[in-house]
Design a protein around this motif. Structure first.
Motif, PDB file in Angstrom:
ATOM      1  N   ALA A 164     -31.024  18.385  11.008  1.00  0.00           N
ATOM      2  CA  ALA A 164     -29.949  19.075  11.731  1.00  0.00           C
ATOM      3  C   ALA A 164     -28.641  18.321  11.567  1.00  0.00           C
ATOM      4  CB  ALA A 164     -30.301  19.207  13.218  1.00  0.00           C
ATOM      5  N   TYR A 165     -27.567  19.086  11.589  1.00  0.00           N
ATOM      6  CA  TYR A 165     -26.202  18.539  11.551  1.00  0.00           C
ATOM      7  C   TYR A 165     -25.439  19.168  12.701  1.00  0.00           C
ATOM      8  CZ  TYR A 165     -21.407  17.689   9.872  1.00  0.00           C
ATOM      9  OH  TYR A 165     -20.093  17.318   9.771  1.00  0.00           O
ATOM     10  N   TYR A 166     -24.870  18.333  13.575  1.00  0.00           N
ATOM     11  CA  TYR A 166     -24.265  18.883  14.786  1.00  0.00           C
ATOM     12  C   TYR A 166     -23.121  18.015  15.291  1.00  0.00           C
ATOM     13  CZ  TYR A 166     -27.015  15.259  17.153  1.00  0.00           C
ATOM     14  OH  TYR A 166     -27.537  14.054  17.546  1.00  0.00           O
ATOM     15  N   GLY A 167     -22.269  18.649  16.085  1.00  0.00           N
ATOM     16  CA  GLY A 167     -21.193  17.964  16.782  1.00  0.00           C
ATOM     17  C   GLY A 167     -21.224  18.338  18.249  1.00  0.00           C
ATOM     18  N   LYS A 168     -20.135  18.047  18.947  1.00  0.00           N
ATOM     19  CA  LYS A 168     -20.086  18.286  20.392  1.00  0.00           C
ATOM     20  C   LYS A 168     -20.185  19.771  20.734  1.00  0.00           C
ATOM     21  CE  LYS A 168     -17.119  14.260  21.206  1.00  0.00           C
ATOM     22  NZ  LYS A 168     -15.759  13.818  21.616  1.00  0.00           N
ATOM     23  N   GLY A 170     -21.581  22.279  18.770  1.00  0.00           N
ATOM     24  CA  GLY A 170     -22.646  23.048  18.144  1.00  0.00           C
ATOM     25  C   GLY A 170     -23.052  22.450  16.815  1.00  0.00           C
ATOM     26  N   GLY A 171     -24.045  23.074  16.189  1.00  0.00           N
ATOM     27  CA  GLY A 171     -24.510  22.561  14.916  1.00  0.00           C
ATOM     28  C   GLY A 171     -25.481  23.506  14.252  1.00  0.00           C
ATOM     29  N   LEU A 172     -26.059  23.040  13.140  1.00  0.00           N
ATOM     30  CA  LEU A 172     -26.998  23.830  12.354  1.00  0.00           C
ATOM     31  C   LEU A 172     -28.352  23.127  12.302  1.00  0.00           C
ATOM     32  CD1 LEU A 172     -24.768  24.872   9.316  1.00  0.00           C
ATOM     33  CD2 LEU A 172     -25.557  26.362  11.169  1.00  0.00           C
ATOM     34  N   TYR A 173     -29.395  23.902  12.474  1.00  0.00           N
ATOM     35  CA  TYR A 173     -30.775  23.451  12.393  1.00  0.00           C
ATOM     36  C   TYR A 173     -31.379  24.031  11.125  1.00  0.00           C
ATOM     37  CZ  TYR A 173     -35.818  23.615  13.569  1.00  0.00           C
ATOM     38  OH  TYR A 173     -37.186  23.523  13.565  1.00  0.00           O
ATOM     39  N   PHE A 174     -32.026  23.189  10.319  1.00  0.00           N
ATOM     40  CA  PHE A 174     -32.638  23.597   9.057  1.00  0.00           C
ATOM     41  C   PHE A 174     -34.122  23.247   9.104  1.00  0.00           C
ATOM     42  CE2 PHE A 174     -28.306  22.164   8.368  1.00  0.00           C
ATOM     43  CZ  PHE A 174     -27.726  23.120   7.536  1.00  0.00           C
ATOM     44  N   ALA A 175     -34.987  24.158   8.688  1.00  0.00           N
ATOM     45  CA  ALA A 175     -36.421  23.858   8.719  1.00  0.00           C
ATOM     46  C   ALA A 175     -37.172  24.693   7.695  1.00  0.00           C
ATOM     47  CB  ALA A 175     -36.990  24.118  10.109  1.00  0.00           C
ATOM     48  N   PRO A 215     -44.076  29.794  -0.715  1.00  0.00           N
ATOM     49  CA  PRO A 215     -45.173  30.295   0.116  1.00  0.00           C
ATOM     50  C   PRO A 215     -44.856  30.230   1.615  1.00  0.00           C
ATOM     51  CG  PRO A 215     -45.640  28.080  -0.625  1.00  0.00           C
ATOM     52  CD  PRO A 215     -44.297  28.425  -1.184  1.00  0.00           C
ATOM     53  N   TYR A 216     -43.596  30.069   1.948  1.00  0.00           N
ATOM     54  CA  TYR A 216     -43.147  29.959   3.338  1.00  0.00           C
ATOM     55  C   TYR A 216     -41.665  30.328   3.369  1.00  0.00           C
ATOM     56  CZ  TYR A 216     -41.531  25.618   1.246  1.00  0.00           C
ATOM     57  OH  TYR A 216     -40.946  24.721   0.402  1.00  0.00           O
ATOM     58  N   THR A 217     -41.093  30.406   4.553  1.00  0.00           N
ATOM     59  CA  THR A 217     -39.664  30.695   4.676  1.00  0.00           C
ATOM     60  C   THR A 217     -38.894  29.426   5.001  1.00  0.00           C
ATOM     61  OG1 THR A 217     -39.908  31.231   7.028  1.00  0.00           O
ATOM     62  CG2 THR A 217     -40.011  33.060   5.460  1.00  0.00           C
ATOM     63  N   PHE A 218     -37.658  29.368   4.520  1.00  0.00           N
ATOM     64  CA  PHE A 218     -36.736  28.318   4.922  1.00  0.00           C
ATOM     65  C   PHE A 218     -35.798  28.920   5.957  1.00  0.00           C
ATOM     66  CE2 PHE A 218     -33.027  25.511   4.532  1.00  0.00           C
ATOM     67  CZ  PHE A 218     -33.662  24.286   4.678  1.00  0.00           C
ATOM     68  N   TYR A 219     -35.611  28.210   7.060  1.00  0.00           N
ATOM     69  CA  TYR A 219     -34.985  28.762   8.260  1.00  0.00           C
ATOM     70  C   TYR A 219     -33.705  27.995   8.587  1.00  0.00           C
ATOM     71  CZ  TYR A 219     -34.836  30.081  13.289  1.00  0.00           C
ATOM     72  OH  TYR A 219     -34.478  30.539  14.538  1.00  0.00           O
ATOM     73  N   ILE A 220     -32.646  28.742   8.880  1.00  0.00           N
ATOM     74  CA  ILE A 220     -31.374  28.152   9.314  1.00  0.00           C
ATOM     75  C   ILE A 220     -30.920  28.881  10.573  1.00  0.00           C
ATOM     76  CG2 ILE A 220     -28.966  27.664   8.725  1.00  0.00           C
ATOM     77  CD1 ILE A 220     -29.739  27.764   5.789  1.00  0.00           C
ATOM     78  N   ARG A 221     -30.514  28.113  11.578  1.00  0.00           N
ATOM     79  CA  ARG A 221     -30.003  28.727  12.795  1.00  0.00           C
ATOM     80  C   ARG A 221     -29.000  27.788  13.460  1.00  0.00           C
ATOM     81  NH1 ARG A 221     -33.520  28.561  18.147  1.00  0.00           N
ATOM     82  NH2 ARG A 221     -31.381  28.364  18.912  1.00  0.00           N
ATOM     83  N   PRO A 222     -28.030  28.350  14.170  1.00  0.00           N
ATOM     84  CA  PRO A 222     -27.144  27.518  14.983  1.00  0.00           C
ATOM     85  C   PRO A 222     -27.889  27.012  16.217  1.00  0.00           C
ATOM     86  CG  PRO A 222     -26.174  29.689  14.549  1.00  0.00           C
ATOM     87  CD  PRO A 222     -27.613  29.766  14.203  1.00  0.00           C
ATOM     88  N   PHE A 223     -27.455  25.891  16.731  1.00  0.00           N
ATOM     89  CA  PHE A 223     -27.977  25.415  18.004  1.00  0.00           C
ATOM     90  C   PHE A 223     -26.892  24.591  18.685  1.00  0.00           C
ATOM     91  CE2 PHE A 223     -28.505  21.534  15.701  1.00  0.00           C
ATOM     92  CZ  PHE A 223     -28.609  20.512  16.635  1.00  0.00           C
ATOM     93  N   THR A 224     -27.057  24.370  19.959  1.00  0.00           N
ATOM     94  CA  THR A 224     -26.123  23.559  20.735  1.00  0.00           C
ATOM     95  C   THR A 224     -26.900  22.446  21.408  1.00  0.00           C
ATOM     96  OG1 THR A 224     -24.735  25.488  21.152  1.00  0.00           O
ATOM     97  CG2 THR A 224     -24.375  23.571  22.561  1.00  0.00           C
ATOM     98  N   GLY A 225     -26.376  21.244  21.351  1.00  0.00           N
ATOM     99  CA  GLY A 225     -27.026  20.114  21.989  1.00  0.00           C
ATOM    100  C   GLY A 225     -27.047  18.906  21.082  1.00  0.00           C
ATOM    101  N   ASP A 226     -28.071  18.058  21.262  1.00  0.00           N
ATOM    102  CA  ASP A 226     -28.186  16.832  20.485  1.00  0.00           C
ATOM    103  C   ASP A 226     -29.480  16.842  19.671  1.00  0.00           C
ATOM    104  OD1 ASP A 226     -30.186  16.364  22.326  1.00  0.00           O
ATOM    105  OD2 ASP A 226     -29.073  14.858  23.453  1.00  0.00           O
ATOM    106  N   TRP A 227     -29.870  15.666  19.185  1.00  0.00           N
ATOM    107  CA  TRP A 227     -31.046  15.599  18.304  1.00  0.00           C
ATOM    108  C   TRP A 227     -32.316  16.013  19.017  1.00  0.00           C
ATOM    109  CZ3 TRP A 227     -35.161  12.383  19.331  1.00  0.00           C
ATOM    110  CH2 TRP A 227     -34.951  11.274  20.174  1.00  0.00           C
TER     111      TRP A 227
END
Length: 735
Positions: A164-168, A170-175, A215-227
């Motif tokens: 994840a990459y984030y600031g105060k 919001g940020g992006l979650y990758f999985a 054989p699976y999906t790669f997922y990206i979503r915004p999120f708010t918070g910390d690690w």
């Protein structure tokens, strides 16, 4: 521009080449991508890397976008992007009508990422948990950062499948939403003057004319918070989808001595030579059982660092353990495991055909210059199981420890005559699991009890088989193994280890053994910090003697002539006060804190304000030729370190752990409202302090309080002392 959007996320693709040229978080008004064009994909074949194509087409159908690239040589790359309420799911495939071999596909590629705020962070499961401050500034050069991070491989890659990459704001979650252990790379690095995130899949089934499909999906979503907020997203997915995830440790059969009795570990004490003086002194000063992972010098033929490695079973046994050591360990009520180089062997005609063939360019900062037995070979399985069974019958260790194990190695083998597809990937991961499972079953049948296995490092796929692991990252900056490529950032306090793996998986095991410690004054004050975070993050501190002499007792230290690695004499005297500092943590872990620190669910860290303290450090426990050898400096941390857990079987029982790592007394005020649960209007507090096995634990009942009247507590923590605050949440009374 081709656009998919909803209330949560908005993404735009170039109509010219299909690359991602816009990625927005509408809720927090954040725009992440600042490039008009970039590589839409990177395709690796046996002939090299290509990003070129001859034709591009697309089809936009509501919330689904399909992109197609026709490349030179009759190879077609197709991606599908699906918009869902919380984020985006990416799939891709390569249809190969040529005779080229498709090695891997890098997709998606999200480049042009700028700073978010003035306080940004990258988190990654590299080394079981790594945080980089402001990577836009601190990843300076092209390609710098986490460029090739293989999974599952936690020494040089990813122990879990998210970052994840984030600031105060919001940020992006990758999985990678993959429950089946496929090989992949999870990357975040500098490119074209911006930050770039990417995912690679491949090296699982290589042959001329092969196809490739995620054989699976790669997922990206915004999120708010910390690690910890990002980790919460991953933990929910993992707990619901990973069929190989075991039952929680407290709810399954497990080696209770390891989880409940052990207060300290050692690593690398000579097994072949009499070290009873140290074994006795450690135990007397700690007054808790110790787990000794003895050094490798117990084998029939030499097992040393760079001076010899055993091969066939007859080179391992008969064992050469010093009987005085084993008798002293048993007399103390301590435990031991032999160190084994697991699948790492010297060249030998008996098994030369079964050795893994790593790729020349393995897409990792480790080049894997090891002679390793391939786990898919029947020879490897038989050797591993029969070797450990023979060792157990002769020496009856309490556990086994494997160095340079599955967790350290890329899951790629290019051998064409092995019992796996060329590349291997998932097959290799499953083979490692099978070997460990067969070894566990065979040892249990012989011992009539569970004999735990431990490894160097850990990754999530081995939580079923591995009960403990050795790591060194908590000791940074006085350590140089995992995190070594980022040592300059770590020393400058611009990057650091975080308990990411523990936050996700603590209640499932395995026990972390960490610290790279020495009970000598010359190690300076960093020991007070590294030991505290190791225990508070659920682990056990380690005294390490791999690359330097044991500290002098009665004027005598261990000699280089009797060691398995080369070192120079030091003459540093054993400091009993250091062991007595560790004694309080050993008592905390094995007594009142045990249900939490050994078995509990890690919660978000407690919130409070505290002063900083600057600690001196000195690093000498390493190879003399290493540039970090004999280095020293200072490191600034919060004076009080903290963690929090809840009991696995009772969410109303919560414990906060606090350790003052400075030389000054500290007063802090903790906000307790963050641990309130719905329907709970008050709480009862109990304070535990003076953790010393020679004293009765000082227990102070602080009474019951209502959340509505008071939500914070002020605590006085003496220098180099620790406290445990237990919170019992009380349900609202019903009329």
């Amino acid at each position: 521009m081709l656009v998919l959007e909803n209330k949560t996320i908005k993404i735009g693709f170039s109509e010219t080449n299909g690359s991602i040229i816009m990625l927005e978080d509408p809720i927090n008004e954040l725009n992440y991508v600042h490039l008009d064009s970039q590589d839409p994909f990177r395709l690796e074949t046996n002939e090299g890397l290509t990003t070129s194509y001859t034709e591009f087409d697309f089809q936009l159908d509501g919330s689904k976008l399909t992109l197609t690239w026709q490349t030179l040589g009759s190879i077609t790359v197709t991606s599908t992007v699906q918009l869902e309420p919380e984020g985006l799911y990416f799939r891709a495939k390569v249809d190969n009508k040529s005779q080229k071999t498709i090695n891997s596909l890098e997709y998606p590629i999200i480049g042009g990422i700028d700073k978010i705020t003035d306080d940004d962070h990258l988190i990654h499961s590299y080394a079981t948990g790594f945080m980089v401050d402001d990577p836009f500034v601190n990843f300076i050069n092209q390609g710098e950062g986490l460029r090739y991070m293989p999974y599952p491989e936690s020494f040089s890659g990813a122990s879990m499948q998210f970052f994840a990459y984030y600031g105060k704001t919001g940020g992006l979650y990758f999985a990678a939403n993959d429950p089946d252990m496929h090989q992949k790379w999870l990357n975040f690095y500098k490119n074209l003057g911006y930050l770039e995130a990417s995912h690679i899949y491949g090296y699982e089934d290589l042959y001329p004319g092969n196809n490739l499909e995620f054989p699976y999906t790669f997922y990206i979503r915004p999120f708010t918070g910390d690690w910890m907020d990002a980790a919460d997203i991953y933990k929910m997915y993992a707990s619901e989808n990973f069929t190989w995830l075991p039952d929680k440790t407290a709810e399954r059969e497990h080696p209770k001595w390891l989880y409940q009795n052990v207060g300290l570990a050692t690593f690398g004490i000579n097994a072949k030579h009499d070290r009873t003086k140290w074994l006795k002194q450690y135990h007397e000063d700690l007054e808790s059982p110790i787990f000794h992972i003895l050094g490798p010098d117990w084998t029939n033929e030499p097992q040393t660092f760079r001076r010899g490695i055993p091969g066939p079973i007859q080179e391992w046994i008969p064992t050469c353990f010093d009987k005085n050591n084993l008798e002293q360990i048993r007399s103390n009520g301590d435990y031991y495991a032999p160190f084994e180089f697991d699948f790492y062997v010297r060249k030998h005609p008996e098994y030369v055909s079964h050795v893994s063939q790593f790729p020349k360019q393995p897409k990792s900062h480790d080049m894997y210059h090891f002679n390793m037995l391939c786990p898919c070979e029947e020879y490897t399985l038989n050797m591993h199981v029969q070797r450990d069974l023979a060792i157990f019958k002769e020496a009856e260790p309490d556990a086994f420890y494997y160095d340079i194990s599955s967790n350290n190695l890329i899951k790629t083998c290019m051998a064409e005559n092995h019992r796996h597809k060329v590349g291997g990937g998932q097959e290799i991961s499953k083979a490692y699991k099978h070997i460990y499972q067969e070894t566990l079953a065979t040892l249990k049948q012989e011992a009539k009890r569970q004999i735990p296995l431990g490894t160097e490092m850990i990754n999530e796929i081995h939580l079923e088989e591995i009960d403990f692991y050795q790591a060194r990252a908590n000791a940074n900056p006085a350590s140089t193994l995992e995190l070594w490529p980022f040592r300059a950032l770590v020393n400058a306090n611009l990057a650091r280890i975080i308990p990411l793996f523990s936050y996700v998986y603590h209640e499932y095991g395995a026990v972390r053994i960490d610290g790279w410690g020495k009970p000598v004054k010359e190690l300076k004050d960093l020991l007070f910090y590294t030991s505290a975070i190791t225990y508070l993050w659920g682990g056990i501190y380690e005294i390490n003697h791999e690359y330097s002499p044991m500290e002098a007792i009665d004027g005598s230290e261990s000699s280089n002539e009797e060691h398995y690695a080369v070192f120079k004499p030091r003459g540093y005297e054993y400091d009993s006060s250091r062991m007595k500092y560790l004694r309080q943590f050993a008592a905390l872990r094995t007594k009142e804190g045990n249900p939490y620190l050994a078995y509990g669910v890690m919660l978000k860290f407690p919130i409070f304000t505290v002063s900083k303290t600057t600690l001196e450090w000195f690093h000498y426990n390493h190879w003399e030729h290493d540039p970090t050898y004999n280095t020293q400096g200072t490191y600034t941390v919060d004076s009080v370190q903290a963690s929090a857990y809840r009991k696995v079987d009772n969410e109303r029982q919560i414990a906060i752990f606090l350790a003052n790592v400075s030389r000054e007394d500290q007063i802090i005020e903790i906000d307790l409202s963050q641990y309130r649960l719905p329907g709970m209007n008050s709480y009862k507090l109990t304070l535990y302090k003076d953790f010393d096995p020679t004293l009765a634990t000082n227990i102070v009942a602080l009474g019951s309080k209502a959340f509505s009247s008071i939500e914070a507590i002020k605590l006085d923590i003496k220098a180099h002392k620790t406290l445990m605050l237990e919170i019992e949440l009380i349900e609202e009374e019903k009329e």
